[in-house]
Scaffold this motif. Structure first.
Motif, PDB file in Angstrom:
ATOM      1  N   THR A 711       5.359  21.792   9.629  1.00 24.76           N
ATOM      2  CA  THR A 711       3.529  20.940   8.854  1.00 24.76           C
ATOM      3  C   THR A 711       4.503  21.016   7.250  1.00 24.76           C
ATOM      4  N   VAL A 712       5.200  21.360   6.620  1.00 24.29           N
ATOM      5  CA  VAL A 712       6.480  20.484   5.611  1.00 24.29           C
ATOM      6  C   VAL A 712       6.349  19.572   5.564  1.00 24.29           C
ATOM      7  N   GLY A 713       7.413  19.551   6.385  1.00 19.46           N
ATOM      8  CA  GLY A 713       8.031  18.184   7.357  1.00 19.46           C
ATOM      9  C   GLY A 713       6.770  16.831   7.353  1.00 19.46           C
ATOM     10  N   LYS A 714       5.988  16.844   7.702  1.00 22.65           N
ATOM     11  CA  LYS A 714       5.052  15.989   7.673  1.00 22.65           C
ATOM     12  C   LYS A 714       4.334  15.692   6.430  1.00 22.65           C
ATOM     13  N   VAL A 715       3.925  16.548   6.084  1.00 25.19           N
ATOM     14  CA  VAL A 715       3.794  16.593   4.176  1.00 25.19           C
ATOM     15  C   VAL A 715       4.821  15.402   2.891  1.00 25.19           C
ATOM     16  N   THR A 716       6.323  15.795   3.742  1.00 24.60           N
ATOM     17  CA  THR A 716       7.465  15.044   3.116  1.00 24.60           C
ATOM     18  C   THR A 716       7.400  13.662   3.660  1.00 24.60           C
ATOM     19  N   THR A 717       7.271  13.320   4.873  1.00 17.07           N
ATOM     20  CA  THR A 717       7.582  12.219   5.443  1.00 17.07           C
ATOM     21  C   THR A 717       6.322  10.893   5.077  1.00 17.07           C
ATOM     22  N   ARG A 718       5.237  11.823   5.011  1.00 17.35           N
ATOM     23  CA  ARG A 718       4.020  10.871   4.533  1.00 17.35           C
ATOM     24  C   ARG A 718       4.253  10.552   3.028  1.00 17.35           C
ATOM     25  N   ILE A 719       4.940  11.067   2.184  1.00 23.12           N
ATOM     26  CA  ILE A 719       4.801  10.907   0.937  1.00 23.12           C
ATOM     27  C   ILE A 719       6.331   9.841   0.692  1.00 23.12           C
ATOM     28  N   ARG A 720       7.043  10.169   1.266  1.00 25.57           N
ATOM     29  CA  ARG A 720       8.145   9.354   1.562  1.00 25.57           C
ATOM     30  C   ARG A 720       7.794   7.915   1.764  1.00 25.57           C
ATOM     31  N   GLN A 721       6.719   7.858   2.927  1.00 28.77           N
ATOM     32  CA  GLN A 721       6.106   6.551   2.889  1.00 28.77           C
ATOM     33  C   GLN A 721       5.491   5.848   2.277  1.00 28.77           C
ATOM     34  N   ILE A 722       4.408   7.040   1.239  1.00 31.89           N
ATOM     35  CA  ILE A 722       3.758   5.970   0.470  1.00 31.89           C
ATOM     36  C   ILE A 722       4.837   5.400  -0.430  1.00 31.89           C
ATOM     37  N   ALA A 723       6.203   6.408  -1.051  1.00 35.13           N
ATOM     38  CA  ALA A 723       6.739   6.231  -2.397  1.00 35.13           C
ATOM     39  C   ALA A 723       7.405   4.689  -1.498  1.00 35.13           C
ATOM     40  N   SER A 724       7.835   4.427   0.154  1.00 37.48           N
ATOM     41  CA  SER A 724       8.434   3.109   0.307  1.00 37.48           C
ATOM     42  C   SER A 724       7.350   2.387  -0.228  1.00 37.48           C
ATOM     43  N   VAL A 725       6.324   2.506   0.267  1.00 36.30           N
ATOM     44  CA  VAL A 725       5.622   1.007   0.512  1.00 36.30           C
ATOM     45  C   VAL A 725       5.497   0.933  -0.781  1.00 36.30           C
ATOM     46  N   ARG A 726       5.724   1.843  -1.854  1.00 39.73           N
ATOM     47  CA  ARG A 726       5.279   1.933  -3.925  1.00 39.73           C
ATOM     48  C   ARG A 726       6.321   1.039  -4.240  1.00 39.73           C
ATOM     49  N   LEU A 727       7.810   0.724  -3.675  1.00 43.26           N
ATOM     50  CA  LEU A 727       9.011   0.064  -3.971  1.00 43.26           C
ATOM     51  C   LEU A 727       9.317  -0.522  -3.134  1.00 43.26           C
ATOM     52  N   GLN A 728       8.060  -1.734  -2.929  1.00 40.81           N
ATOM     53  CA  GLN A 728       8.536  -3.216  -2.287  1.00 40.81           C
ATOM     54  C   GLN A 728       7.963  -4.269  -3.586  1.00 40.81           C
ATOM     55  N   LYS A 729       8.337  -5.128  -3.577  1.00 40.45           N
ATOM     56  CA  LYS A 729       8.615  -5.794  -4.268  1.00 40.45           C
ATOM     57  C   LYS A 729       7.003  -7.085  -3.598  1.00 40.45           C
ATOM     58  N   GLY A 730       6.966  -7.472  -5.343  1.00 38.50           N
ATOM     59  CA  GLY A 730       5.586  -8.958  -5.255  1.00 38.50           C
ATOM     60  C   GLY A 730       4.066  -7.747  -5.088  1.00 38.50           C
ATOM     61  N   LEU A 731       3.640  -6.701  -4.896  1.00 32.65           N
ATOM     62  CA  LEU A 731       2.172  -5.823  -4.089  1.00 32.65           C
ATOM     63  C   LEU A 731       2.142  -6.742  -5.791  1.00 32.65           C
ATOM     64  N   PRO A 732       0.315  -6.493  -5.155  1.00 31.66           N
ATOM     65  CA  PRO A 732      -0.681  -6.735  -6.154  1.00 31.66           C
ATOM     66  C   PRO A 732      -0.697  -5.933  -6.772  1.00 31.66           C
ATOM     67  N   GLN A 733      -1.469  -6.236  -7.700  1.00 29.20           N
ATOM     68  CA  GLN A 733      -2.113  -4.917  -8.590  1.00 29.20           C
ATOM     69  C   GLN A 733      -2.669  -4.166  -8.611  1.00 29.20           C
ATOM     70  N   GLU A 734      -3.410  -4.325  -7.797  1.00 32.76           N
ATOM     71  CA  GLU A 734      -4.801  -3.384  -7.093  1.00 32.76           C
ATOM     72  C   GLU A 734      -3.948  -2.527  -6.072  1.00 32.76           C
ATOM     73  N   GLN A 735      -3.261  -3.341  -5.670  1.00 37.89           N
ATOM     74  CA  GLN A 735      -3.097  -2.125  -4.461  1.00 37.89           C
ATOM     75  C   GLN A 735      -1.389  -1.064  -5.264  1.00 37.89           C
ATOM     76  N   VAL A 736      -0.981  -2.001  -6.236  1.00 37.24           N
ATOM     77  CA  VAL A 736       0.006  -0.668  -7.060  1.00 37.24           C
ATOM     78  C   VAL A 736      -0.788   0.401  -7.018  1.00 37.24           C
ATOM     79  N   ASP A 737      -2.287  -0.647  -7.976  1.00 37.07           N
ATOM     80  CA  ASP A 737      -3.305   1.209  -8.616  1.00 37.07           C
ATOM     81  C   ASP A 737      -2.933   1.914  -7.360  1.00 37.07           C
ATOM     82  N   LEU A 738      -3.834   1.283  -6.284  1.00 37.56           N
ATOM     83  CA  LEU A 738      -4.279   2.555  -5.219  1.00 37.56           C
ATOM     84  C   LEU A 738      -2.533   3.202  -4.293  1.00 37.56           C
ATOM     85  N   VAL A 739      -2.172   2.264  -4.698  1.00 39.64           N
ATOM     86  CA  VAL A 739       0.197   3.630  -3.857  1.00 39.64           C
ATOM     87  C   VAL A 739      -0.218   4.443  -5.179  1.00 39.64           C
ATOM     88  N   GLU A 740      -0.086   4.510  -6.494  1.00 36.16           N
ATOM     89  CA  GLU A 740      -0.217   5.577  -7.410  1.00 36.16           C
ATOM     90  C   GLU A 740      -0.415   6.039  -7.115  1.00 36.16           C
TER      91      GLU A 740
END
Length: 853
Positions: A711-740
């Motif tokens: 259960t905890v593994g699913k939670v932490t994996t999802r957060i890391r996936q979202i953080a990985s998306v945030r750490l991509q170059k060139g994201l439009p500002q609206e996507q940055v706001d949504l991901v954050e």
């Protein structure tokens, strides 16, 4: 052959006629023809010139020699000289030259054992054709700079080791200048921000592991520089990082732990300091005669320059800020099973060989993870890659080891292999690879050298079993998973009689809990009757006889005495026949009405129990059946989950109750319900620590830990996936706001989850949980059992604290901001996306079509 097949036209085929005499005459004729053919061959062989022997193409020969260096019956020194001479003879072939250097660099990265031998090729080539050495340095330097820029620290360390093995060829300070530059970088990083502590630790580790190879290859000339560098690193190596308190293999409060905690760099610092006092002997590192090639040339009556040319060490640029790399870094603890036993089969903790050989083994396991068969082969041949008189004869029995070695200090290569693999299997906070890789590697080593590896493995199992009470809880479960998996691949053979004496112990003791959990795991991997036949009769009671029959669990609503039995059977029939939602709702409404009349506060509880039990019954045959049944009823399950908090927990309770004899299946189904978002992670842990925990007895159940960790593994994996998306170059500002916004929401949910688990287990660790106090005061729980539950609570608490801190260091606000600043400072590329790992909880189960029973 053609003469036999052809026959004149018009002649009848008389095969089958003529009987025995014709067959005899035919055999005689064939013998005469064979004699004539043989004599003709002999005459032709005497008249003709001898057939030309096959000559291996130059590149094929070079490739074979290089890949097999130190793995054949020849001396590695002679092999290196042969490769250098052969390459020099064919150096003008551009394609051969490029292909050879590609393999040359790849060998350094993928086969760490062979780095000194590969460096020897470049060393001897410097006498034959210096251009080879210059080109080798250039090629390796390019790859080293790339690894440094990308934060590929393991690769950087191995490439740096190659340069260290050629220290004698460099002008001025050579590799020591670069090591000093790396240390200055560490000082600057730690002065600027404590966020770089772990990166600094990694760089110090690289410096300390490179130092011995540089000293061996350069002689006494650079001893003063080595001593100065060692004194400088001592300040950082002695510093304690806060995370280190949470990565200890054994309980810091236990007095019976096999070995004390040692950080990797702290141990290296101590070992090298001792080595410097003894004159830098470094006996385990292989050495080569620098004049060997000249002696060979003199024997061949060829001349060489008196002294080979020296070279400048390629220059490297260390970026600022330093790229921490795609993988989160953490301090490392040194783990050993055999270090403190009576007979010295592995190096003492004060011996630098313990770290150098361990490091090479671990790097081989990591770098060649694509092929465990090859890794096992190289590990079994461990004694080929180090100095003579480092290891005893392979397969030497443990009880005869001291007599076999006498006064010499020799070590068992098998023990060092098993020791190193388990150090990675038990690495905290998370192993480098999936746990199943280490499982498979141990199995393969047993298949390659069963007589040597198996006895060492048996001793390792006994040491781990006897240390369960002091071992970190997560590592205890890693041991359990490996043990049951390993036995399943070797016909479930183990000397269970050794553990029979522990059967009278309470189920709350770690040893008894491990035996019960191991049998449960084995039943999952086979079937109860098979496992029952492999254990002593004294243990049979641990596998109830009802499990011997391969039957599905009973459907409790078939019993007329069960409340709402009639409605439960009707509901089961409707779901099985895929009735419409309206028809199913009619039966559920009947249950609600009867429950209300019976005075049940939450009418959704009995209806949920009937629905979920019916789904489990229909999906009893395999995982695919339960998957399809959940999919068909997903909307209704989601509606129930949203209607009542108690009903949400009832979903978990009903699944566990139906599969009470096979809790592993219940864990898988809960995992599926989490995937479908029918259950929220908090609901699962609330049921575990609220409804199911009792006075804390459930803390000892392996399937409970498995459910919580998944259960905890699913939670932490999802957060890391979202953080990985945030750490991509060139994201439009609206996507940055949504991901954050999503990241903030998920981060808060994870913190709430960790806080709930931490508060729950702290109550048992401190003995303040109401249920525990009530049972102790009423006498239902003895004082001794209460102390055991408190010990389990402390071990659970340590795991939860570690995971929470790990996630904060990886996806917390400060960690993400630091990586964003690094991303902004590198406009032409930036760091690689952060790798998504499940941290130090158990990896998620596959939701494949697996049989349940």
């Amino acid at each position: 052959m053609a003469d036999v097949d052809l026959k004149p036209d018009g002649r009848d085929d008389r095969r089958g006629r003529g009987g025995r005499n014709n067959r005899k005459r035919r055999r005689d004729d064939e013998d005469d023809q064979a004699d004539r053919r043989g004599s003709q061959r002999r005459r032709r062989a005497d008249d003709e010139a001898p057939r030309r022997t096959y000559e291996e193409p130059p590149f094929a020969k070079l490739r074979r020699l290089l890949l097999n260096i130190a793995s054949s019956t020849k001396l590695p020194q002679d092999e290196a000289i042969e490769i250098a001479k052969c390459f020099a003879d064919n150096y003008d072939d551009e394609d051969l030259r490029n292909d050879f250097f590609d393999i040359f660099v790849q060998l350094i990265i993928e086969q760490p054992f062979k780095i000194p031998f590969v460096a020897a090729v470049a060393f001897y080539a410097n006498d034959v054709k210096p251009d080879i050495t210059v080109q080798a340095l250039t090629r390796v330097a390019d790859r080293t700079q790339k690894a440094l820029d990308e934060g590929q620290w393991k690769e950087f360390k191995l490439l740096l080791r190659f340069f260290a093995c050629l220290q004698g060829l460099f002008q001025e300070d050579g590799i020591f200048g670069l090591l000093g530059q790396l240390f200055d970088t560490v000082v600057d990083m730690q002065s600027a921000s404590e966020q770089y502590d772990v990166v600094g630790i990694e760089l110090i580790k690289i410096i300390l592991l490179t130092l011995p190879y540089a000293i061996v290859s350069s002689g006494t000339r650079f001893h003063p520089q080595a001593q100065t560098l060692l004194e400088s690193t001592g300040v950082v190596a002695s510093k304690m990082v806060p995370m280190e308190g949470l990565i200890q293999v054994y309980d810091s409060e236990s007095e019976e732990k096999p070995i004390a905690y040692h950080s990797i760099i702290g141990l290296l610092q101590t070992q090298l300091a001792k080595e410097s006092e003894s004159g830098w002997a470094l006996l385990c590192i292989p050495r080569f005669d620098p004049n060997a090639l000249r002696i060979v040339k003199e024997e061949e009556e060829e001349s060489l320059p008196t002294v080979g040319p020296t070279h400048a060490l390629p220059s490297f640029t260390i970026s600022s800020p330093v790229n921490p790399g795609p993988t989160p870094l953490f301090p490392e603890a040194y783990f050993s099973l055999f270090a403190e036993q009576g007979i010295e089969t592995v190096p003492k903790l004060t011996d630098i060989a313990a770290s150098l050989i361990r490091d090479a083994i671990v790097d081989t396991v990591d770098q060649l993870d694509c092929n465990r068969d090859v890794v096992a082969k190289y590990l079994v041949d461990l004694d080929c890659y180090w100095s003579l008189d480092t290891f005893a004869k392979r397969g030497t029995q443990f009880d005869k080891f001291r007599d076999a070695t006498g006064d010499k200090v020799l070590w068992k290569s098998e023990d060092m292999i098993v020791d190193a693999i388990f150090s990675q299997l038990f690495k905290l906070p998370a192993p480098e690879h999936k746990l199943v890789y280490y499982h498979a590697l141990i199995m393969q080593c047993c298949k390659v050298a069963p007589a040597a590896i198996a006895p060492s493995l048996g001793r390792a199992i006994r040491i781990l079993y006897n240390s369960l009470h002091a071992m970190d809880l997560e590592l205890g479960y890693r041991f359990l998973d490996w043990f049951s998996h390993h036995l399943s691949n070797f016909e479930f053979r183990w000397r269970w009689n050794e553990w029979v004496e522990d059967l009278p112990l309470s189920n709350l003791t770690p040893k008894k809990a491990m035996i019960i959990a191991a049998l449960d795991k084995e039943i999952r991997l086979s079937f109860a009757k098979r496992i029952r036949s492999t254990i002593p009769e004294e243990m049979h009671y641990l596998i109830p006889e009802r499990l011997d029959e391969d039957n599905s669990p009973d459907f409790k609503y078939s019993n007329a005495d069960t409340p709402f039995s009639e409605e439960g059977q009707i509901l089961h029939a409707k779901i099985r026949k895929r009735a419409t939602a309206e028809e199913v709702q009619e039966t559920i409404d009947v249950i609600h009405k009867k429950a209300e009349q019976a005075g049940i506060t939450d009418v959704f509880v009995p209806s949920t129990d009937a629905l979920v039990t019916a789904i489990c019954r229909i999906g009893v045959k395999s995982l695919s059946h339960v998957l399809s049944c959940i999919e068909r009823n997903k909307e209704r399950l989601l509606a129930i989950a949203g209607a009542s908090e108690v009903a949400r927990r009832q979903i978990v309770a009903s699944v566990v109750d139906y599969w009470k004899d096979h809790p592993g299946v219940a864990v898988r189904i809960i995992n599926i319900l989490l995937n479908y978002t029918v259950l929220a992670p908090l609901t699962v842990v609330q049921w575990v620590f609220g409804d199911h925990m009792g006075a804390g007895e459930a803390l000892t159940e392996s399937w409970v830990y498995e459910m919580v960790s998944n259960t905890v593994g699913k939670v932490t994996t999802r957060i890391r996936q979202i953080a990985s998306v945030r750490l991509q170059k060139g994201l439009p500002q609206e996507q940055v706001d949504l991901v954050e916004a999503t990241l903030t929401k998920e981060r808060d949910s994870a913190r709430e989850l960790f806080k709930y688990i931490e508060d729950a287990v702290r109550g048992f660790a401190e003995g303040s949980a109401d249920s525990l106090l009530e049972k102790e005061s009423s006498g239902e729980l003895s004082t001794e059992d209460g102390q055991m539950i408190r010990a389990w609570g402390k071990r659970w608490h340590a795991v939860v604290l570690r995971q929470a801190q790990v996630e904060e260091s990886v996806v917390g606000e400060q960690a993400v901001e630091a990586r964003l600043r690094l991303l902004a400072s590198q406009p032409d590329g930036g760091p690689e996306p952060m790798e998504v790992q499940n941290g130090n909880w158990k990896l998620e189960q596959n939701d494949g079509d697996d049989a349940m029973l």
